[in-house]
Design an enzyme around this catalytic site. Structure first.
Site: not given
Length: 274
Positions: A105-108
Site C-alpha cells: 500500500g502507501c509507502f508513507w
C-alpha cells in the site's frame, strides 16, 4: 519565512524545468520568475509565492518537488531535510547486509514499522514492478506505469532475519485485498513481495502458507510473490514521511491499525456465528 539563499533561487529555477510540475504550480512559478526579472526583491517575491502555494501545501496536494521547495523556504526543521540516498546506496552494496522489497500500500505507512526495528540499516521508499524508467509520483499514481509503491529494506541478517521481516509485513497489510490497501485504491497500492533469490522465495511462500492455513481470513490471500525488478527511489518528500509529517502520519497509521483490527474481529465473529 526565512531568508532566501542562492540555493533556494537555484532550486526555484530548476522547478520551472521539472517535467513533473503541474500547470497551476508552473503558473505560480512563472509569475514569480517575471517578478524577479522586473527587479522585485527575492524576499517579497518568495513571500507572495509561499502565500499562493500555501492552500495546497497544507492539504499535502502539491507535487513532491514543489512540496520540498515549499518546505525548504518555510522551515529549517526536519521537514526540509534531504534524504541521504547515498547512505542507502552504500548500505545496499555492503556485503555484510541483505535487502528486501515489500509493497504494502502507501509507502508513507510502510517505512516506520521496519525502520525502527533492531538490525534494519536503511529503508527507502520507491516504485517497482512497472515498465517505465525513473517514474514520478504522478505517473505511478495515474495507474498507467504498472509500478507499485514499495519499500526497499537493507538489513543486517545477523540481527534481523528475512523471515522476521516477513512476519512484520503480514501484520501491517490486508492480504485479502489486491486492489489497494485500506483507504488507498488502485494498482499502484497492490500488496506484493518481491524476492531476490530462491531462498527469499521459499521463505516468502512458506510465510504465505502460515497465513493461509490457520484460516485467519474469510477471503483468499491474494498477495503475489514476484521476482525483484528495478527499484526506483521516490522523491525526497516521500522519504521518511513519518518524521516529516508526524501528525498526518499518526492519523493515517491509527486508521490503518483500526481497520486491520476490525477485520480480524469480524472474522472471529463470523466463525462463532457459523
Amino acid at each position: 519565512m526565512r531568508a532566501i539563499t542562492e540555493k533556494d533561487l537555484s532550486t526555484f529555477y530548476n522547478l520551472l524545468l521539472e517535467p513533473g510540475t503541474r500547470d497551476w504550480e508552473r503558473q505560480q512559478l512563472v509569475k514569480a520568475k517575471e517578478q524577479l526579472a522586473a527587479g522585485q526583491t527575492s524576499a517579497k517575491v518568495f513571500a507572495e509565492l509561499e502565500h499562493s502555494l500555501r492552500p495546497l501545501a497544507v492539504r499535502n496536494n502539491l507535487t513532491p518537488a514543489v512540496t520540498d521547495f515549499y518546505q525548504s523556504i518555510t522551515s529549517n526543521d526536519e521537514q526540509s531535510q534531504q534524504y541521504d540516498y547515498a547512505r542507502h546506496q552504500a548500505a545496499l552494496t555492503d556485503s555484510r547486509y541483505d535487502h528486501a522489497i515489500f509493497a504494502g500500500g502507501c509507502f508513507w505507512c510502510t517505512v516506520e514499522p521496519f525502520e525502527l526495528r533492531p538490525g534494519v540499516i536503511s529503508v527507502l521508499s520507491g516504485y517497482t514492478g512497472g515498465h517505465v524508467d525513473s517514474p514520478t509520483y504522478d505517473q505511478v499514481t495515474s495507474q498507467t506505469t504498472g509500478h507499485v509503491e514499495a519499500v526497499e529494506i537493507v538489513f543486517d541478517p545477523n540481527k534481523m532475519s528475512y523471515a522476521d521481516l516477513l512476519k512484520i509485513y503480514w501484520q501491517i497489510i490486508d492480504p485479502t485485498d489486491d486492489n489497494g490497501q485500506i483507504n488507498d485504491r488502485g494498482d499502484s497500492y497492490r500488496p506484493i513481495i518481491f524476492v531476490h533469490n530462491k531462498q527469499q522465495r521459499d521463505l516468502a511462500e512458506a510465510s504465505k502458507l502460515d497465513v493461509v492455513e490457520p484460516g485467519r481470513y474469510s477471503k483468499p490471500i491474494v498477495v503475489a510473490i514476484r521476482d525483484a525488478q528495478p527499484f526506483w527511489p521516490a522523491e525526497n518528500y516521500h522519504q521518511e514521511f513519518y518524521k516529516k509529517q508526524p501528525k498526518h502520519y499518526r492519523a493515517m497509521e491509527r486508521s490503518r491499525r483500526q481497520f486491520l483490527w476490525f477485520q480480524k474481529v469480524k472474522v472471529k465473529l463470523t466463525r462463532r456465528i457459523k
